[in-house]
Every structure is written in structure tokens, then in C-alpha cells.
Design an enzyme around this catalytic site. Structure first.
Site, PDB file in Angstrom:
ATOM      1  N   CYS A  25      17.489   3.177  -9.855  1.00  0.00           N
ATOM      2  CA  CYS A  25      16.321   3.992  -9.531  1.00  0.00           C
ATOM      3  C   CYS A  25      16.356   5.341 -10.248  1.00  0.00           C
ATOM      4  O   CYS A  25      17.407   5.787 -10.737  1.00  0.00           O
ATOM      5  CB  CYS A  25      16.219   4.190  -8.018  1.00  0.00           C
ATOM      6  SG  CYS A  25      17.204   5.539  -7.358  1.00  0.00           S
TER       7      CYS A  25
ATOM      8  N   ASP B 208      -3.374  -5.973  19.810  1.00  0.00           N
ATOM      9  CA  ASP B 208      -2.609  -6.636  20.866  1.00  0.00           C
ATOM     10  C   ASP B 208      -2.189  -5.640  21.939  1.00  0.00           C
ATOM     11  O   ASP B 208      -2.179  -4.435  21.704  1.00  0.00           O
ATOM     12  CB  ASP B 208      -1.359  -7.305  20.277  1.00  0.00           C
ATOM     13  CG  ASP B 208      -0.525  -6.335  19.436  1.00  0.00           C
ATOM     14  OD1 ASP B 208       0.657  -6.622  19.194  1.00  0.00           O
ATOM     15  OD2 ASP B 208      -1.062  -5.286  19.018  1.00  0.00           O
TER      16      ASP B 208
ATOM     17  N   GLN C 144       3.377 -12.769  21.105  1.00  0.00           N
ATOM     18  CA  GLN C 144       4.047 -11.918  22.070  1.00  0.00           C
ATOM     19  C   GLN C 144       4.936 -12.778  22.973  1.00  0.00           C
ATOM     20  O   GLN C 144       5.278 -13.906  22.624  1.00  0.00           O
ATOM     21  CB  GLN C 144       3.010 -11.160  22.916  1.00  0.00           C
ATOM     22  CG  GLN C 144       2.141 -10.231  22.104  1.00  0.00           C
ATOM     23  CD  GLN C 144       2.909  -9.055  21.552  1.00  0.00           C
ATOM     24  OE1 GLN C 144       4.125  -8.986  21.648  1.00  0.00           O
ATOM     25  NE2 GLN C 144       2.208  -8.111  20.936  1.00  0.00           N
TER      26      GLN C 144
ATOM     27  N   CYS D 110      19.110   7.681  -8.961  1.00  0.00           N
ATOM     28  CA  CYS D 110      20.495   7.350  -9.334  1.00  0.00           C
ATOM     29  C   CYS D 110      20.736   7.497 -10.834  1.00  0.00           C
ATOM     30  O   CYS D 110      21.878   7.690 -11.258  1.00  0.00           O
ATOM     31  CB  CYS D 110      20.832   5.944  -8.876  1.00  0.00           C
ATOM     32  SG  CYS D 110      20.914   5.833  -7.082  1.00  0.00           S
TER      33      CYS D 110
ATOM     34  N   HIS E  99      15.203   6.514  -3.683  1.00  0.00           N
ATOM     35  CA  HIS E  99      16.384   5.643  -3.718  1.00  0.00           C
ATOM     36  C   HIS E  99      16.352   4.593  -2.602  1.00  0.00           C
ATOM     37  O   HIS E  99      16.544   3.400  -2.850  1.00  0.00           O
ATOM     38  CB  HIS E  99      17.684   6.432  -3.617  1.00  0.00           C
ATOM     39  CG  HIS E  99      18.838   5.524  -3.356  1.00  0.00           C
ATOM     40  ND1 HIS E  99      19.390   4.719  -4.344  1.00  0.00           N
ATOM     41  CD2 HIS E  99      19.479   5.191  -2.203  1.00  0.00           C
ATOM     42  CE1 HIS E  99      20.330   3.962  -3.817  1.00  0.00           C
ATOM     43  NE2 HIS E  99      20.404   4.225  -2.512  1.00  0.00           N
TER      44      HIS E  99
ATOM     45  N   CYS F 184      22.719   1.192  -8.705  1.00  0.00           N
ATOM     46  CA  CYS F 184      21.268   1.290  -8.515  1.00  0.00           C
ATOM     47  C   CYS F 184      20.580   1.782  -9.777  1.00  0.00           C
ATOM     48  O   CYS F 184      21.095   2.654 -10.477  1.00  0.00           O
ATOM     49  CB  CYS F 184      20.976   2.249  -7.353  1.00  0.00           C
ATOM     50  SG  CYS F 184      19.220   2.451  -7.019  1.00  0.00           S
TER      51      CYS F 184
ATOM     52  N   GLY G 203       6.870  -7.506  19.389  1.00  0.00           N
ATOM     53  CA  GLY G 203       7.735  -7.338  20.539  1.00  0.00           C
ATOM     54  C   GLY G 203       9.200  -7.352  20.213  1.00  0.00           C
ATOM     55  O   GLY G 203      10.051  -7.405  21.089  1.00  0.00           O
TER      56      GLY G 203
ATOM     57  N   ASP H 281      -1.737  -2.031  10.485  1.00  0.00           N
ATOM     58  CA  ASP H 281      -1.449  -2.408  11.856  1.00  0.00           C
ATOM     59  C   ASP H 281      -2.654  -1.992  12.689  1.00  0.00           C
ATOM     60  O   ASP H 281      -3.435  -1.138  12.302  1.00  0.00           O
ATOM     61  CB  ASP H 281      -0.152  -1.732  12.341  1.00  0.00           C
ATOM     62  CG  ASP H 281       0.403  -2.423  13.575  1.00  0.00           C
ATOM     63  OD1 ASP H 281       1.480  -2.057  14.037  1.00  0.00           O
ATOM     64  OD2 ASP H 281      -0.276  -3.349  14.091  1.00  0.00           O
ATOM     65  N   SER H 282      -2.791  -2.645  13.853  1.00  0.00           N
ATOM     66  CA  SER H 282      -4.068  -2.598  14.590  1.00  0.00           C
ATOM     67  C   SER H 282      -4.229  -1.395  15.505  1.00  0.00           C
ATOM     68  O   SER H 282      -5.321  -1.120  15.997  1.00  0.00           O
ATOM     69  CB  SER H 282      -4.158  -3.840  15.480  1.00  0.00           C
ATOM     70  OG  SER H 282      -3.052  -3.810  16.406  1.00  0.00           O
ATOM     71  N   GLY H 283      -3.130  -0.703  15.792  1.00  0.00           N
ATOM     72  CA  GLY H 283      -3.184   0.369  16.781  1.00  0.00           C
ATOM     73  C   GLY H 283      -2.652  -0.115  18.110  1.00  0.00           C
ATOM     74  O   GLY H 283      -2.368   0.696  18.994  1.00  0.00           O
ATOM     75  N   GLY H 284      -2.479  -1.415  18.273  1.00  0.00           N
ATOM     76  CA  GLY H 284      -1.960  -1.954  19.528  1.00  0.00           C
ATOM     77  C   GLY H 284      -0.625  -1.335  19.877  1.00  0.00           C
ATOM     78  O   GLY H 284      -0.454  -0.750  20.948  1.00  0.00           O
TER      79      GLY H 284
ATOM     80  N   ASP I  20       8.386  -4.952   7.514  1.00  0.00           N
ATOM     81  CA  ASP I  20       8.061  -3.541   7.296  1.00  0.00           C
ATOM     82  C   ASP I  20       8.979  -2.713   8.178  1.00  0.00           C
ATOM     83  O   ASP I  20       9.390  -3.185   9.253  1.00  0.00           O
ATOM     84  CB  ASP I  20       6.602  -3.242   7.663  1.00  0.00           C
ATOM     85  CG  ASP I  20       6.478  -2.912   9.152  1.00  0.00           C
ATOM     86  OD1 ASP I  20       6.358  -3.871   9.930  1.00  0.00           O
ATOM     87  OD2 ASP I  20       6.564  -1.718   9.536  1.00  0.00           O
TER      88      ASP I  20
HETATM   89  C1  LIG Z   1       4.896  -5.838  21.584  1.00  0.00           C
HETATM   90  C2  LIG Z   1       4.445  -5.778  20.201  1.00  0.00           C
HETATM   91  C3  LIG Z   1       4.136  -5.680  19.101  1.00  0.00           C
HETATM   92  C4  LIG Z   1       3.693  -5.553  17.739  1.00  0.00           C
HETATM   93  N1  LIG Z   1       2.289  -5.189  17.723  1.00  0.00           N
HETATM   94  C5  LIG Z   1       1.787  -4.411  16.740  1.00  0.00           C
HETATM   95  N2  LIG Z   1       0.416  -4.341  16.597  1.00  0.00           N
HETATM   96  N3  LIG Z   1       2.581  -3.699  15.942  1.00  0.00           N
HETATM   97  C6  LIG Z   1       3.951  -3.682  16.098  1.00  0.00           C
HETATM   98  C7  LIG Z   1       4.734  -2.755  15.397  1.00  0.00           C
HETATM   99  C8  LIG Z   1       6.108  -2.727  15.634  1.00  0.00           C
HETATM  100  N4  LIG Z   1       7.114  -1.932  15.160  1.00  0.00           N
HETATM  101  C9  LIG Z   1       8.246  -2.351  15.791  1.00  0.00           C
HETATM  102  N5  LIG Z   1       9.477  -1.806  15.634  1.00  0.00           N
HETATM  103  C10 LIG Z   1       9.654  -0.598  14.874  1.00  0.00           C
HETATM  104  N6  LIG Z   1       8.024  -3.380  16.614  1.00  0.00           N
HETATM  105  C11 LIG Z   1       6.706  -3.626  16.546  1.00  0.00           C
HETATM  106  C12 LIG Z   1       5.931  -4.558  17.242  1.00  0.00           C
HETATM  107  C13 LIG Z   1       4.561  -4.565  17.003  1.00  0.00           C
HETATM  108 ZN   LIG Z   2      19.117   4.613  -6.411  1.00  0.00          ZN
END
Ligand SMILES: CC#C[C@H]1NC(N)=Nc2cc3[nH]c(NC)nc3cc21
Ligand SMILES: [Zn+2]
Length: 371
Positions: free
Chosen positions: A307, A147, A190, A310, A336, A305, A217, A93-96, A267
Site C-alpha cells: 500500500c 428490519d 433474524q 507501507c 493501510h 504490504c 443479529g 443499510d436500512s436504518g433498522g 462489511d
Molecule cells: C439484529 C440485526 C441486524 C442487522 N440489521 C441491519 N439492518 N444491519 C445490521 C448491521 C450490523 N452490524 C453488526 N455488527 C457490527 N451487526 C449487524 C446486524 C445488522
Molecule cells: Zn500497508
């Protein structure tokens, strides 16, 4: 291209797609859930264990690695794959988002964002150019655009100004990257919860013809039905043949609902975070292993499960470890929960393959205890 999606099948009754994401560090089956390794590690897990639970692609964060240990150091170490001994794919992720969710005293300028480090309070600065330099130093396979993340909720005016700056920053990101690295850049759509702004952002972002697109967002505290509504009108604005990534999602129900709306990549820190505070995900709902109810429960977290946890440990033993603040407890719970989500996504892919995703959703939701 460095990163591209091969669509194997489009579901007949939903917008779900079965595919393969091709990256320089392996091919990953989609829809995919990516474990989060914010600081260059999926908390408590070794890379071998991440492979063992079936993950082929993980997330890491520019914001954190820029602040500590610094991207130059990671580059000197041979890049993030080498540094953390992970030969699978990495999306950074970019740091935005992190600069807005973690940084203090932020000042947003057209040039970039000034902020204070959440680690030592030092004055820092991130910009599209710096974010790209950091991600190229890390050597990630998927580079997220830098962003500007509007808070939730926010006004229509704020969201509009923010998305327009995000588009200007995206162009600067693309210009900064080398020809090769341009093939790894995902844009982020966005526009908050405003349909007209989501349409504007999608149009501006997709004009750049990038290898993939994320929807930003969301999963920022809004009700789930609002998130699904935004997906309903935003996903169709994205090119069919490119990967779609829903950032920060999620929980079992949100993963299935997102897949049904055409999302390929997810993610979320949820599975590893709730694992460390003693909550396990199972097919029949959440189990608070740390609670007294598990004290004399000598069965596994989830009998269905496969894993390592488990197969070898009881809820009673894991509860004991958690109560005794033994680190092994955190590890067994993380193994798990991550495996559980990989099994879920495998079953989702099978359901798409066999044209029974709506039925699978019904069964999943009733077993889990959703509406
Ligand atoms: C506004 C905006 C936006 C998005 N921009 C970037 N760079 N990363 C994100 C990471 C996120 N994690 C969650 N929820 C846990 N929503 C996210 C949204 C973003
Ligand atoms: Zn498990």
C-alpha cells in the site's frame, strides 16, 4: 436482474464459493470485504484512494443520511454516487440496526420506529416504506430491508416476535419498491442465537425470492464460536445461487471463518476505526503503531504490504503523526488497514481457486497468532 451472483467455483472441502457480484456500478469479485462509508464517505479517504486500495463496493447508512443532510437533498444532488463522487457499487443499510444502536428513546410500533436523533435529539420516524424511499433517493445498488433488530442477548419470545415483525416489514419493503428496485433488495435473516427461530426466519425470508440474503443479529457482542455455530446451521438454509452477506463482520479470522461457511459479502467499521486509534492490521497480528515500541522503528507497518503507506512511510513517522494528532496519521493508517483486508480477501479468493483454503487458514492463523 440488477444485482446477481455468478458462482465461478465451489470449494471441495469447505462451503466457500468464488464468484462475481454483478451490480449496476460494476462487477465485484467475491468473497468481498466492503469498506464502510457511513455518512457518505469512508472516513479520511477520497474515492480515488478507495479505488486504489482495491475496493469496488462500499457501504453507506440510511439512518445517518436521512438525518443529515437528508435524502431529498442527496436526490437533488443526483443521488449518492454523484454526491460523493463514487462510481463504484454502494450497499446501503436500512436504518433498522442503527435506529436500535444509535437512536434514543425508541418506540417500536407495527407501523415503524419512533426515535430521537442522536445528532440533535429531534423526534424522528422510520418505517419500511420510508427506508425504501430513502434508499431509492440515494440510488444505492443494494437496498437492505428495514428490519427490527432484537438486542443481544434477548429471550426466545422477544426474538420470535421480532423476527415475525421483520418478515412483515420485509413484505412492505418489497411492495414499496419499483419493479427495478425490487431487483436490488436483500432480506435479512433474524432469530438471535436460536436455531428454531433462525430456521423460521430463513424460511419466511427466502419465500420472497429476493436477489440476496443477509444474516443479521451477529457480530453484536456474542462469542465468535456462537457466531460460527449460528452460521453453520443458517447459511445452508439460504439458496445456493444467491449472494450471502454477513453484516458487521469483521476481523481477519472472522472473515476467513465466514468464507469457509459460505458467506460471500462482509462489511465492518473495525479496520478504519482501529486505524484512527493507532492500531494497524498486519499479517503477523495487530501492531499498535501509536505505542512507544514504534518510536524508533524506521521500517514500514508491514514489509509484505504494497500500500501507499507501507511504500513511503515508517512506523516511527506515522507514530509521530498520531501523537501530534496530525490528520495525515489517520489517513495513512486507514489506507493501510483497508488495503490489508483487500489483500487478505484476494489471497482467500486465490486459495479457493487453487483448492487450498484450509491450508491458507492454518498459515494465516499461525502467522497472525491465533490459536
Ligand atoms: C439484529 C440485526 C441486524 C442487522 N440489521 C441491519 N439492518 N444491519 C445490521 C448491521 C450490523 N452490524 C453488526 N455488527 C457490527 N451487526 C449487524 C446486524 C445488522
Ligand atoms: Zn500497508
Amino acid at each position: 436482474a440488477a444485482v446477481y451472483l455468478e458462482i465461478l467455483k465451489e470449494d471441495s472441502r469447505t462451503k466457500a464459493r468464488l464468484g462475481k457480484l454483478h451490480t449496476p456500478h460494476g462487477t465485484i469479485e467475491t468473497p468481498v470485504f466492503m469498506p464502510v462509508g457511513t455518512q457518505g464517505t469512508v472516513k479520511t479517504m477520497t474515492p480515488e484512494e478507495i479505488k486504489e486500495i482495491g475496493a469496488g463496493m462500499i457501504l453507506s447508512n440510511t439512518y445517518h443520511l436521512f438525518l443529515r443532510p437528508g435524502h431529498e437533498l442527496v436526490r437533488e444532488a443526483g443521488g449518492l454516487h454523484r454526491f460523493m463522487n463514487w462510481d463504484g457499487a454502494i450497499l446501503t443499510d436500512s436504518g433498522g440496526f442503527q435506529v436500535f444502536s444509535l437512536g434514543d428513546m425508541r418506540t417500536i410500533r407495527e407501523e415503524g420506529v419512533e426515535f430521537r436523533s442522536h445528532i440533535d435529539g429531534s423526534r424522528q420516524f422510520l418505517s419500511p416504506e420510508i427506508s425504501m424511499q430513502v434508499q431509492m433517493s440515494l440510488g444505492s445498488d443494494v437496498v437492505m430491508a428495514f428490519d427490527e433488530c432484537a438486542p443481544y442477548p434477548c429471550t426466545h419470545t422477544y426474538a420470535k416476535d421480532s423476527l415475525e415483525r421483520t418478515t412483515r416489514w420485509l413484505k412492505r419493503c418489497k411492495e414499496t419498491l419499483t419493479t427495478t428496485d425490487k431487483q436490488s433488495l436483500f432480506g435479512i435473516v433474524q432469530g438471535g442465537m436460536f436455531e428454531d427461530l433462525r430456521r423460521q426466519s430463513a424460511a419466511e425470508i427466502t419465500e420472497l425470492d429476493l436477489p440476496g440474503y443477509a444474516i443479521g443479529g451477529l457480530s453484536v457482542g456474542e462469542p465468535k464460536d456462537i457466531m460460527y455455530e449460528v452460521l453453520d446451521y443458517t447459511v445452508p438454509l439460504l439458496p445456493r445461487e444467491k449472494p450471502r452477506y454477513l453484516m458487521g463482520v469483521g476481523s481477519p479470522d472472522a472473515l476467513i471463518e465466514g468464507v469457509m461457511r459460505g458467506i460471500d459479502m462482509f462489511d465492518c467499521v473495525l479496520p478504519t476505526r482501529i486505524a484512527r486509534n493507532g492500531t494497524a492490521l498486519t499479517r503477523f497480528g495487530k501492531v499498535i503503531v501509536r505505542n512507544a515500541g514504534s518510536a524508533r522503528d524506521f521500517g514500514p507497518i508491514d514489509p509484505s504490504c504494497d500500500c501507499y503507506t507501507c511504500r513511503n512511510y515508517s512506523r516511527a513517522y506515522i507514530r509521530h503523526l498520531l501523537k501530534a494528532e496530525e490528520i495525515l496519521g489517520l489517513r495513512l493508517m486507514s489506507i493501510h488497514n483497508l488495503r490489508y483486508l483487500q489483500i487478505l480477501m484476494h489471497e482467500v479468493r486465490e486459495a479457493i481457486k487453487e483448492d487450498r483454503l484450509p491450508e491458507y487458514r492454518e498459515k494465516c492463523f499461525s502467522d497472525y497468532g491465533y490459536e
